[in-house]
Scaffold this motif. Sequence first.
Motif, mmCIF file in Angstrom:
data_model
loop_
_atom_site.group_PDB
_atom_site.id
_atom_site.type_symbol
_atom_site.label_atom_id
_atom_site.label_comp_id
_atom_site.label_asym_id
_atom_site.label_seq_id
_atom_site.Cartn_x
_atom_site.Cartn_y
_atom_site.Cartn_z
ATOM 1 N N ALA A 22 0.850 -1.188 0.000
ATOM 2 C CA ALA A 22 0.000 0.000 0.000
ATOM 3 C C ALA A 22 0.886 1.238 0.000
ATOM 4 O O ALA A 22 2.076 1.152 0.337
ATOM 5 C CB ALA A 22 -0.895 0.012 1.236
ATOM 6 N N PRO A 23 0.330 2.402 -0.327
ATOM 7 C CA PRO A 23 1.133 3.626 -0.250
ATOM 8 C C PRO A 23 1.524 3.954 1.187
ATOM 9 O O PRO A 23 2.547 4.577 1.424
ATOM 10 C CB PRO A 23 0.226 4.719 -0.819
ATOM 11 C CG PRO A 23 -1.005 4.070 -1.287
ATOM 12 C CD PRO A 23 -0.993 2.639 -0.877
ATOM 13 N N GLU A 57 16.224 -1.146 4.317
ATOM 14 C CA GLU A 57 17.686 -1.121 4.347
ATOM 15 C C GLU A 57 18.250 0.191 4.876
ATOM 16 O O GLU A 57 19.410 0.272 5.279
ATOM 17 C CB GLU A 57 18.274 -1.441 2.966
ATOM 18 C CG GLU A 57 17.906 -0.459 1.887
ATOM 19 C CD GLU A 57 16.549 -0.698 1.235
ATOM 20 O OE1 GLU A 57 16.212 0.071 0.318
ATOM 21 O OE2 GLU A 57 15.824 -1.630 1.632
ATOM 22 N N ASN A 58 17.418 1.244 4.911
ATOM 23 C CA ASN A 58 17.858 2.541 5.439
ATOM 24 C C ASN A 58 17.458 2.749 6.899
ATOM 25 O O ASN A 58 17.705 3.811 7.457
ATOM 26 C CB ASN A 58 17.265 3.676 4.596
ATOM 27 C CG ASN A 58 17.727 3.612 3.163
ATOM 28 O OD1 ASN A 58 18.897 3.371 2.879
ATOM 29 N ND2 ASN A 58 16.798 3.797 2.244
ATOM 30 N N GLY A 59 16.800 1.756 7.480
ATOM 31 C CA GLY A 59 16.371 1.864 8.863
ATOM 32 C C GLY A 59 15.000 2.489 9.046
ATOM 33 O O GLY A 59 14.548 2.665 10.170
ATOM 34 N N ASP A 60 14.317 2.835 7.948
ATOM 35 C CA ASP A 60 12.975 3.411 8.030
ATOM 36 C C ASP A 60 11.942 2.301 8.172
ATOM 37 O O ASP A 60 11.991 1.308 7.430
ATOM 38 C CB ASP A 60 12.658 4.222 6.767
ATOM 39 C CG ASP A 60 13.598 5.390 6.576
ATOM 40 O OD1 ASP A 60 13.950 6.041 7.579
ATOM 41 O OD2 ASP A 60 13.990 5.648 5.414
ATOM 42 N N GLU A 61 11.017 2.460 9.108
ATOM 43 C CA GLU A 61 9.962 1.453 9.273
ATOM 44 C C GLU A 61 9.065 1.458 8.039
ATOM 45 O O GLU A 61 8.467 2.476 7.702
ATOM 46 C CB GLU A 61 9.142 1.743 10.523
ATOM 47 C CG GLU A 61 9.906 1.493 11.802
ATOM 48 C CD GLU A 61 9.054 1.676 13.045
ATOM 49 O OE1 GLU A 61 7.997 2.336 12.974
ATOM 50 O OE2 GLU A 61 9.453 1.151 14.084
ATOM 51 N N THR A 62 9.008 0.319 7.358
ATOM 52 C CA THR A 62 8.224 0.243 6.125
ATOM 53 C C THR A 62 7.253 -0.925 6.110
ATOM 54 O O THR A 62 6.412 -1.005 5.219
ATOM 55 C CB THR A 62 9.135 0.131 4.889
ATOM 56 O OG1 THR A 62 9.970 -1.005 5.047
ATOM 57 C CG2 THR A 62 9.971 1.367 4.706
ATOM 58 N N SER A 91 4.808 1.114 0.027
ATOM 59 C CA SER A 91 5.421 1.135 -1.293
ATOM 60 C C SER A 91 5.026 2.422 -2.003
ATOM 61 O O SER A 91 3.850 2.629 -2.322
ATOM 62 C CB SER A 91 4.955 -0.064 -2.122
ATOM 63 O OG SER A 91 5.352 0.094 -3.474
ATOM 64 N N ALA A 92 6.000 3.272 -2.261
ATOM 65 C CA ALA A 92 5.733 4.530 -2.971
ATOM 66 C C ALA A 92 5.232 4.263 -4.386
ATOM 67 O O ALA A 92 4.510 5.077 -4.959
ATOM 68 C CB ALA A 92 6.996 5.381 -3.009
ATOM 69 N N ALA A 93 5.570 3.116 -4.950
ATOM 70 C CA ALA A 93 5.183 2.787 -6.319
ATOM 71 C C ALA A 93 3.844 2.048 -6.393
ATOM 72 O O ALA A 93 3.388 1.714 -7.488
ATOM 73 C CB ALA A 93 6.274 1.936 -6.974
ATOM 74 N N PHE A 94 3.205 1.805 -5.261
ATOM 75 C CA PHE A 94 1.955 1.046 -5.266
ATOM 76 C C PHE A 94 0.856 1.775 -6.027
ATOM 77 O O PHE A 94 0.665 2.980 -5.875
ATOM 78 C CB PHE A 94 1.467 0.783 -3.834
ATOM 79 C CG PHE A 94 0.123 0.115 -3.792
ATOM 80 C CD1 PHE A 94 0.020 -1.246 -3.970
ATOM 81 C CD2 PHE A 94 -1.037 0.856 -3.628
ATOM 82 C CE1 PHE A 94 -1.223 -1.870 -3.967
ATOM 83 C CE2 PHE A 94 -2.281 0.252 -3.615
ATOM 84 C CZ PHE A 94 -2.370 -1.119 -3.787
ATOM 85 N N PRO A 101 -8.557 1.557 2.555
ATOM 86 C CA PRO A 101 -7.998 2.899 2.371
ATOM 87 C C PRO A 101 -6.945 3.015 1.264
ATOM 88 O O PRO A 101 -6.679 4.108 0.779
ATOM 89 C CB PRO A 101 -7.399 3.231 3.739
ATOM 90 C CG PRO A 101 -8.253 2.462 4.685
ATOM 91 C CD PRO A 101 -8.541 1.173 3.965
ATOM 92 N N SER A 102 -6.360 1.884 0.844
ATOM 93 C CA SER A 102 -5.393 1.945 -0.253
ATOM 94 C C SER A 102 -6.053 1.718 -1.608
ATOM 95 O O SER A 102 -5.375 1.743 -2.632
ATOM 96 C CB SER A 102 -4.282 0.907 -0.036
ATOM 97 O OG SER A 102 -4.772 -0.398 -0.285
#
Length: 131
Positions: free
Chosen positions: A20-21, A45-50, A66-69, A120-121
């Motif tokens: 989802a976005p 891989e950058n430590g950001d919770e995703t 996912s920004a590309a979702f 919501p997505s």
Amino acid sequence: MTRHSHEPLPGKVMCHALWAPNGRRLADFYATALGAEVSESYPDENGDETAFAFHANGAMYLFYTSAAFTAPDWPRQELPFHLDLMFDDATAAQAQLLSMGATKPAHQPGGKNWTVLLDPSGQPFCVHGTS
């Protein structure tokens, strides 16, 4: 047609994963719908919770940001996967899900058997009653 005979494997589904976005928002939505709370998060891989997870009814659900979702263009596009949720009072559940950010599309192929909502997505899921 050639049939291949294989021994059944003792595998089990460990997790249901959706993209989802905003993975956290979708995890919160489904956790609330299933009477749970988001209990885990995973960094990229950058430590950001995703990725965000919860457990409900013996299953794990994981939601990735996912920004590309892009949500499927349903019903024009067939769905490779969707969730069906069951509630004792489907009418009350639908009202609460709509207040939580779901929407109800015009296309309703389930008739009186189930209702399709979009989470919501923008991904379709079905709501069923227990009777």
